[in-house]
Scaffold this active site. Structure first.
Site, PDB file in Angstrom:
ATOM      1  N   LYS A  83     -11.436  17.165   4.518  1.00 30.68           N
ATOM      2  CA  LYS A  83     -11.938  15.824   4.822  1.00 30.68           C
ATOM      3  C   LYS A  83     -12.861  15.922   6.034  1.00 30.68           C
ATOM      4  CE  LYS A  83      -9.550  11.440   4.568  1.00 30.68           C
ATOM      5  NZ  LYS A  83      -8.401  10.736   5.125  1.00 30.68           N
TER       6      LYS A  83
HETATM    7  C1  E4P Z   1      -7.685   7.866   3.821  1.00 32.60           C
HETATM    8  O1  E4P Z   1      -8.416   8.745   3.401  1.00 32.60           O
HETATM    9  C2  E4P Z   1      -7.957   7.172   5.101  1.00 32.60           C
HETATM   10  O2  E4P Z   1      -7.889   8.052   6.163  1.00 32.60           O
HETATM   11  C3  E4P Z   1      -7.011   6.021   5.278  1.00 32.60           C
HETATM   12  O3  E4P Z   1      -6.933   5.303   4.060  1.00 32.60           O
HETATM   13  C4  E4P Z   1      -7.395   5.112   6.429  1.00 32.60           C
HETATM   14  O4  E4P Z   1      -6.565   3.982   6.412  1.00 32.60           O
HETATM   15  P1  E4P Z   1      -6.496   2.957   7.656  1.00 32.60           P
HETATM   16  O5  E4P Z   1      -7.804   2.276   7.776  1.00 32.60           O
HETATM   17  O6  E4P Z   1      -5.392   2.003   7.261  1.00 32.60           O
HETATM   18  O7  E4P Z   1      -6.155   3.778   8.856  1.00 32.60           O
END
Ligand code: E4P
Length: 226
Positions: A83
Site C-alpha cells: 500500500k
Molecule cells: C483502507 O485501505 C484504509 O486505510 C481505511 O479504510 C481507512 O479508513 P478510515 O478513514 O476509517 O481510517
C-alpha cells in the site's frame, strides 16, 4: 463485489474468514498501532489465513525508500499488496514495483485525477476513501462513482477498492455503483449480516419445530397406550 476486511486484528480476520466471505484484507499504520504487536509478523499471520491480497502499507517518503520497503513487504508472503500513498514519489515507486510484478494498492486517494494517475502507474488497486470525504462535507460516494466510471472506460486491470467505509449503506451504495471491492471494518461487517426479521424468523421456526416435537411425542404416547 468482493469483500475485504479492513483490519489488522488476527481474531477479526479469523472470524471473517470463517464466514467464507473474505477475499482479502487491508491494513494501515493506524490499524496496526491498535494491535500493539510487531506489524510484519501480524501481516505474515494474516497472509496465512487469507488467500486473497493482504495490503501492507509502506511508510517511507522517497521513491527509492518506498521501493526498498515495498520489496521487503512483498517478501513477507506471495499475497502481499504494497500500500502506497498517492503522490509523485508514490507513483514513481508504484511504476517500479508494478514492473517487477509486485501488486500495489494506491491509497489515500480522494480525487478522480489521483485514481487516473494510480492506474497509469500500474497500481493493481486504487483506494478512494469515502468516509474521510464525507467527514469534510464532500460527497464520498459521488467521488467513488466517478472513479469507477472513469477507470471503467478503459481496458485496464486496476481494481477499485471502496475504503474508509463507516456504515452498511456505504457498502450497499458501493455495490450499486459497481465497485470491484469494498474493504469493510469488522464492526460494519457484523451489522451487514444482521436483520431483525431473520432473528424473529429463526426464533419462530425453532418454537414451531419444538411444538411439533411435543405434539409428535403425545401422538407416540397415545399410540403406545392403545
Ligand atoms: C483502507 O485501505 C484504509 O486505510 C481505511 O479504510 C481507512 O479508513 P478510515 O478513514 O476509517 O481510517
Amino acid at each position: 463485489m468482493r469483500i475485504f476486511l479492513d483490519s489488522a486484528s488476527i481474531s477479526e480476520v479469523r472470524e471473517a474468514a470463517s464466514w467464507g466471505i473474505l477475499s482479502g484484507v487491508t491494513t494501515n499504520p493506524t490499524l496496526a498501532a491498535k494491535e500493539g504487536r510487531d506489524f510484519r509478523s501480524a501481516v505474515k499471520e494474516i497472509c496465512s489465513i487469507v488467500d486473497g491480497p493482504v495490503s501492507a502499507e509502506a511508510i517511507s517518503l522517497t521513491r527509492t525508500e518506498i521501493v526498498a520497503e515495498g520489496i521487503e513487504l512483498a517478501a513477507i508472503a506471495d499475497n502481499i499488496a504494497v500500500k502506497i500513498p498517492v503522490g509523485p514519489e508514490g507513483l514513481a515507486a508504484t511504476r517500479v514495483l508494478s514492473d517487477r510484478g509486485i501488486h500495489v494498492n494506491m491509497t489515500l486517494v480522494f480525487s478522480v485525477n489521483q485514481a487516473i494517475l494510480a492506474a497509469a502507474a500500474g497500481a493493481a488497486f486504487v483506494s478512494p476513501f469515502i468516509g474521510r470525504l464525507d467527514d469534510i462535507g464532500t460527497d464520498g460516494l459521488g467521488r467513488l462513482a466517478d472513479i469507477v466510471d472513469a477507470l471503467g472506460n478503459y481496458d485496464i486491470s486496476t481494481q477499485v477498492i471502496a475504503a474508509s467505509i463507516r456504515h452498511p449503506m456505504h457498502v450497499i451504495e458501493a455495490a450499486l455503483i459497481g465497485t470491484d471491492i469494498s474493504t469493510v471494518p469488522f464492526e460494519v461487517l457484523k451489522k451487514m449480516v444482521q436483520h431483525p426479521l431473520t432473528d424473529k424468523g429463526v426464533a419462530g421456526f425453532l418454537s414451531d419445530w419444538e411444538a411439533l416435537q411435543a405434539k409428535m411425542e403425545e401422538v407416540r404416547a397415545d399410540t403406545a397406550d392403545v
